[in-house]
Design a protein around this motif. Structure first.
Motif, PDB file in Angstrom:
ATOM      1  N   ALA A  85      30.696  72.082  -9.070  1.00  0.00           N
ATOM      2  CA  ALA A  85      29.860  70.878  -9.234  1.00  0.00           C
ATOM      3  C   ALA A  85      28.929  70.693  -8.043  1.00  0.00           C
ATOM      4  O   ALA A  85      27.726  70.444  -8.213  1.00  0.00           O
ATOM      5  CB  ALA A  85      30.754  69.654  -9.416  1.00  0.00           C
ATOM      6  N   SER A  86      29.467  70.854  -6.808  1.00  0.00           N
ATOM      7  CA  SER A  86      28.613  70.636  -5.630  1.00  0.00           C
ATOM      8  C   SER A  86      27.560  71.735  -5.503  1.00  0.00           C
ATOM      9  O   SER A  86      26.415  71.463  -5.138  1.00  0.00           O
ATOM     10  CB  SER A  86      29.454  70.513  -4.358  1.00  0.00           C
ATOM     11  OG  SER A  86      30.072  71.732  -4.064  1.00  0.00           O
ATOM     12  N   ALA A  97      26.315  73.497  -8.001  1.00  0.00           N
ATOM     13  CA  ALA A  97      25.352  73.307  -9.093  1.00  0.00           C
ATOM     14  C   ALA A  97      24.377  72.182  -8.747  1.00  0.00           C
ATOM     15  O   ALA A  97      23.177  72.287  -9.014  1.00  0.00           O
ATOM     16  CB  ALA A  97      26.100  72.971 -10.383  1.00  0.00           C
ATOM     17  N   TYR A  98      24.877  71.147  -8.100  1.00  0.00           N
ATOM     18  CA  TYR A  98      23.999  70.028  -7.710  1.00  0.00           C
ATOM     19  C   TYR A  98      22.881  70.534  -6.796  1.00  0.00           C
ATOM     20  O   TYR A  98      21.709  70.206  -6.979  1.00  0.00           O
ATOM     21  CB  TYR A  98      24.822  68.940  -7.006  1.00  0.00           C
ATOM     22  CG  TYR A  98      23.967  67.863  -6.382  1.00  0.00           C
ATOM     23  CD1 TYR A  98      23.317  66.913  -7.183  1.00  0.00           C
ATOM     24  CD2 TYR A  98      23.778  67.801  -4.999  1.00  0.00           C
ATOM     25  CE1 TYR A  98      22.503  65.944  -6.608  1.00  0.00           C
ATOM     26  CE2 TYR A  98      22.972  66.836  -4.428  1.00  0.00           C
ATOM     27  CZ  TYR A  98      22.336  65.917  -5.236  1.00  0.00           C
ATOM     28  OH  TYR A  98      21.524  64.965  -4.677  1.00  0.00           O
ATOM     29  N   ARG A  99      23.273  71.370  -5.822  1.00  0.00           N
ATOM     30  CA  ARG A  99      22.262  71.898  -4.883  1.00  0.00           C
ATOM     31  C   ARG A  99      21.283  72.836  -5.586  1.00  0.00           C
ATOM     32  O   ARG A  99      20.083  72.794  -5.367  1.00  0.00           O
ATOM     33  CB  ARG A  99      22.943  72.641  -3.746  1.00  0.00           C
ATOM     34  CG  ARG A  99      23.001  71.859  -2.469  1.00  0.00           C
ATOM     35  CD  ARG A  99      23.183  72.745  -1.264  1.00  0.00           C
ATOM     36  NE  ARG A  99      24.050  73.882  -1.477  1.00  0.00           N
ATOM     37  CZ  ARG A  99      25.369  73.833  -1.504  1.00  0.00           C
ATOM     38  NH1 ARG A  99      25.979  72.686  -1.321  1.00  0.00           N
ATOM     39  NH2 ARG A  99      26.091  74.908  -1.703  1.00  0.00           N
ATOM     40  N   PHE A 116      20.493  73.038  -8.778  1.00  0.00           N
ATOM     41  CA  PHE A 116      19.708  72.493  -9.893  1.00  0.00           C
ATOM     42  C   PHE A 116      18.781  71.344  -9.505  1.00  0.00           C
ATOM     43  O   PHE A 116      18.163  70.740 -10.366  1.00  0.00           O
ATOM     44  CB  PHE A 116      20.636  72.011 -11.025  1.00  0.00           C
ATOM     45  CG  PHE A 116      21.457  73.118 -11.642  1.00  0.00           C
ATOM     46  CD1 PHE A 116      21.073  74.458 -11.507  1.00  0.00           C
ATOM     47  CD2 PHE A 116      22.602  72.841 -12.370  1.00  0.00           C
ATOM     48  CE1 PHE A 116      21.823  75.475 -12.068  1.00  0.00           C
ATOM     49  CE2 PHE A 116      23.357  73.855 -12.935  1.00  0.00           C
ATOM     50  CZ  PHE A 116      22.966  75.169 -12.776  1.00  0.00           C
ATOM     51  N   ARG A 117      18.717  71.014  -8.203  1.00  0.00           N
ATOM     52  CA  ARG A 117      17.807  69.937  -7.826  1.00  0.00           C
ATOM     53  C   ARG A 117      16.378  70.361  -8.171  1.00  0.00           C
ATOM     54  O   ARG A 117      15.900  71.404  -7.696  1.00  0.00           O
ATOM     55  CB  ARG A 117      17.922  69.622  -6.327  1.00  0.00           C
ATOM     56  CG  ARG A 117      18.894  68.480  -6.069  1.00  0.00           C
ATOM     57  CD  ARG A 117      18.963  68.158  -4.621  1.00  0.00           C
ATOM     58  NE  ARG A 117      19.417  69.331  -3.854  1.00  0.00           N
ATOM     59  CZ  ARG A 117      19.598  69.319  -2.542  1.00  0.00           C
ATOM     60  NH1 ARG A 117      19.366  68.230  -1.855  1.00  0.00           N
ATOM     61  NH2 ARG A 117      20.021  70.390  -1.907  1.00  0.00           N
ATOM     62  N   THR A 132      13.450  73.622 -11.768  1.00  0.00           N
ATOM     63  CA  THR A 132      13.437  72.794 -12.984  1.00  0.00           C
ATOM     64  C   THR A 132      13.761  73.651 -14.207  1.00  0.00           C
ATOM     65  O   THR A 132      14.538  73.251 -15.077  1.00  0.00           O
ATOM     66  CB  THR A 132      12.059  72.124 -13.153  1.00  0.00           C
ATOM     67  OG1 THR A 132      11.674  71.562 -11.915  1.00  0.00           O
ATOM     68  CG2 THR A 132      12.080  71.046 -14.219  1.00  0.00           C
ATOM     69  N   LEU A 159      17.351  74.337 -14.177  1.00  0.00           N
ATOM     70  CA  LEU A 159      18.097  73.131 -14.570  1.00  0.00           C
ATOM     71  C   LEU A 159      18.115  72.986 -16.092  1.00  0.00           C
ATOM     72  O   LEU A 159      19.179  72.772 -16.700  1.00  0.00           O
ATOM     73  CB  LEU A 159      17.456  71.895 -13.923  1.00  0.00           C
ATOM     74  CG  LEU A 159      17.965  70.531 -14.379  1.00  0.00           C
ATOM     75  CD1 LEU A 159      19.402  70.325 -13.926  1.00  0.00           C
ATOM     76  CD2 LEU A 159      17.092  69.415 -13.829  1.00  0.00           C
ATOM     77  N   SER A 216      21.417  73.555 -18.370  1.00  0.00           N
ATOM     78  CA  SER A 216      21.913  72.412 -19.156  1.00  0.00           C
ATOM     79  C   SER A 216      22.107  72.820 -20.616  1.00  0.00           C
ATOM     80  O   SER A 216      23.123  72.480 -21.235  1.00  0.00           O
ATOM     81  CB  SER A 216      20.924  71.241 -19.087  1.00  0.00           C
ATOM     82  OG  SER A 216      20.695  70.906 -17.753  1.00  0.00           O
ATOM     83  N   GLU A 253      31.104  77.891  -0.359  1.00  0.00           N
ATOM     84  CA  GLU A 253      30.901  76.436  -0.290  1.00  0.00           C
ATOM     85  C   GLU A 253      31.552  75.844   0.951  1.00  0.00           C
ATOM     86  O   GLU A 253      31.004  74.925   1.571  1.00  0.00           O
ATOM     87  CB  GLU A 253      31.480  75.761  -1.542  1.00  0.00           C
ATOM     88  CG  GLU A 253      30.493  75.602  -2.678  1.00  0.00           C
ATOM     89  CD  GLU A 253      29.322  74.692  -2.352  1.00  0.00           C
ATOM     90  OE1 GLU A 253      28.217  75.227  -2.142  1.00  0.00           O
ATOM     91  OE2 GLU A 253      29.511  73.465  -2.293  1.00  0.00           O
TER      92      GLU A 253
END
Lengths: 219, 287
Positions: A129-130, A132-134, A136-137, A144, A147, A151, B199
């Motif tokens: 999750a962390s 992917a957050y970085r 996919f910003r 984009t 992302l 998705s 990570e």
């Protein structure tokens, strides 16, 4: 001598394994390759002593010098003794020895090692999750695109998401599978795999012929 | 160059002419696997391309190698660790010594150890297999000896930490959080633990360089590391870092083989499109 003998051994072992690939079971080359694999297992088994000595020496030093986290070193040393030694003793001495069901080794493996490994594996979900957050910003056009594609693929991978995508357009699910996963994704993966396979083959050949010696510390 | 080919030819004849081990039941027909002759042909072509370019490189032929940012960053990462007075962590993958990615990782370790020895930067190398421990210790010790810093070599630079995958990941994560290495270098075969390691290193604020030929793990490294070597770049690292013409020749031979593969794919696509590719495709099937 220290330089030549390993090179000769690498050459002979490598050639035997390559030649054996082209011969059926029962041929001399195939039998010799099997023999080499057995030697490799025996050497691997003996090398465990090296590993054991290394872990005990390093952890013991941590404890004696009271280094940061030395308490964990005590846990490691206890774990090495408790899980290692009873597994080495013969089961004829006690049913707690050996590696069978009901032994100390089995108990440690089933009730400590496996759940802890499972926990580490479970933590991976949060790490994904962390990361992917970085990744996919949506700061650039490429991010984009990544992302949106990710998705769609993630939605497609879960039954509820697949039903949702199907309700938007019946062809959307097939589009993701055909064009994204079996098209762009597979093509890129195959490109990387072909490159890596050629790289591995080329490096093997260089090692076999003694051109590549950097793995022995000699450049 | 002719010796290896001659030796290979002799071994081939020797194996073909022997009837097998006493008592072993040999199947009927030839012991040579004719169905694998296509693999033999491809292997000979590939070996010839690599050896030819190696020979040309030896004769002084100029070879162009593109820049690999991840490898250029290795020295920068060690320099950063030196400035910060913190260690460099190097993980040569989680596979045994018989895995070629591990050998590639150990080759890079030799270069990294040489730089850390020159800069007097602490180096930590946790390994998962005892054989990798022995090989890595030899490589690191040799690197320190080559730069005249034998006195600075610590036998515990390379240490065996755990034989189990997740236990290994937990130990290395602990090292990262406690010692806060300035640079983490992951080179070799990685699996589910790749993201756990990368990570944690990211959270510890380390500069991270990773390299693997496992396509499934590449996205994780790309997301969490500063530089990532993809597939063949890992195997090219030793040649790239050493700039040795003999090793660079091997890379060029590999490129030539890639051209042949691309041509084969194009021919295959055309033949299959016209419904005449079945025989052609069977040439590439290895049983």
């Amino acid at each position: 001598m220290k330089r030549t003998v390993p090179l000769i051994l690498a050459f002979i072992s490598g050639i035997v394994m390559v030649v054996a690939f082209f011969f059926r079971e029962g041929s001399y080359a195939e039998s010799l390759s099997q023999e080499f694999l057995i030697w490799s297992s025996i050497i691997g088994g003996f090398s465990l002593l090296l590993g054991c000595a290394s872990i005990v020496r390093v952890q013991w030093k941590n404890v004696s010098l009271r280094k940061s986290g030395w308490g964990y070193s005590i846990v490691t040393l206890v774990a090495v003794v408790v899980s290692g030694l009873p597994g080495v003793f013969p089961v004829s001495w006690s049913p707690l020895f050996g590696r069978g069901t009901g032994s100390i080794y089995d108990w440690v493996f089933v009730y400590i090692s496996t759940p802890m490994s499972g926990t580490m594996f479970g933590i991976l979900a949060f790490y994904i999750a962390s990361a992917a957050y970085r990744a996919f910003r949506a700061r650039t056009a490429e991010a984009t695109l990544l992302l949106v594609t990710a998705s769609l693929v993630m939605l497609w991978r879960i039954p509820m998401g697949e039903a949702f995508l199907g309700s938007i357009s019946s062809g959307l699910v097939d589009f993701i599978n055909t064009y994204i996963m079996l098209g762009i994704n597979l093509a890129v993966q195959r490109g990387i795999i072909i490159g890596a396979a050629l790289g591995a083959a080329s490096m093997s050949l260089r090692i076999l012929l003694g051109i590549e010696r950097t793995y022995m510390g000699r450049g | 160059m002719t010796f290896p080919i001659y030796a290979f030819h002799c071994l081939l004849l020797f194996a073909q002419n022997t009837t097998g081990t006493p008592g072993a039941a040999a199947p009927e027909g030839s012991l040579f696997r004719v169905d694998r002759i296509n693999a033999l042909v491809i292997m000979v072509i590939f070996s010839a391309a690599v050896l030819l370019y190696t020979r040309w490189a030896k004769q002084g032929m100029k070879l162009f190698i593109r820049k690999i940012a991840g490898l250029d960053a290795v020295e920068e990462a060690v320099g950063r660790a030196t400035e910060m007075g913190r260690p460099v962590l190097f993980v040569p993958g989680l596979q045994e010594l018989d895995e070629i990615q591990t050998i590639a990782g150990i080759s890079i370790l030799g270069r990294v150890a040489r730089i850390t020895a020159q800069y007097e930067t602490p180096l930590v190398v946790p390994v998962r297999y005892p054989l990798v421990l022995a090989a890595s210790q030899e490589v690191v010790e040799q690197a320190y000896r080559e730069v005249g810093r034998e006195d600075a070599y610590n036998k515990d630079t390379v240490q065996y930490v755990a034989g189990e995958q997740m236990a290994f990941a937990a130990t290395v994560n602990g090292m990262m959080m406690r010692d806060r290495p300035a640079a983490n270098i992951f080179m070799g075969a990685f699996f589910a633990e790749s993201l756990l390691l990368a990570e944690t290193g990211n959270a510890a604020g380390s500069i991270q360089i990773a390299g693997t030929a496992q396509p499934e793990q590449l996205p994780f490294f790309i997301a969490a590391c500063d530089y990532t070597l993809m597939g063949e770049e890992l195997y090219a690292a030793s040649a790239y870092l050493s700039h040795e013409p003999l090793l660079l020749g091997g890379l060029k031979g590999q490129d030539m083989m890639k051209v042949l593969i691309v041509l084969s794919i194009i021919i295959g696509v055309v033949l299959v499109a016209f419904g005449a590719g079945s025989t052609y495709l069977s040439w590439f099937q290895v049983r």
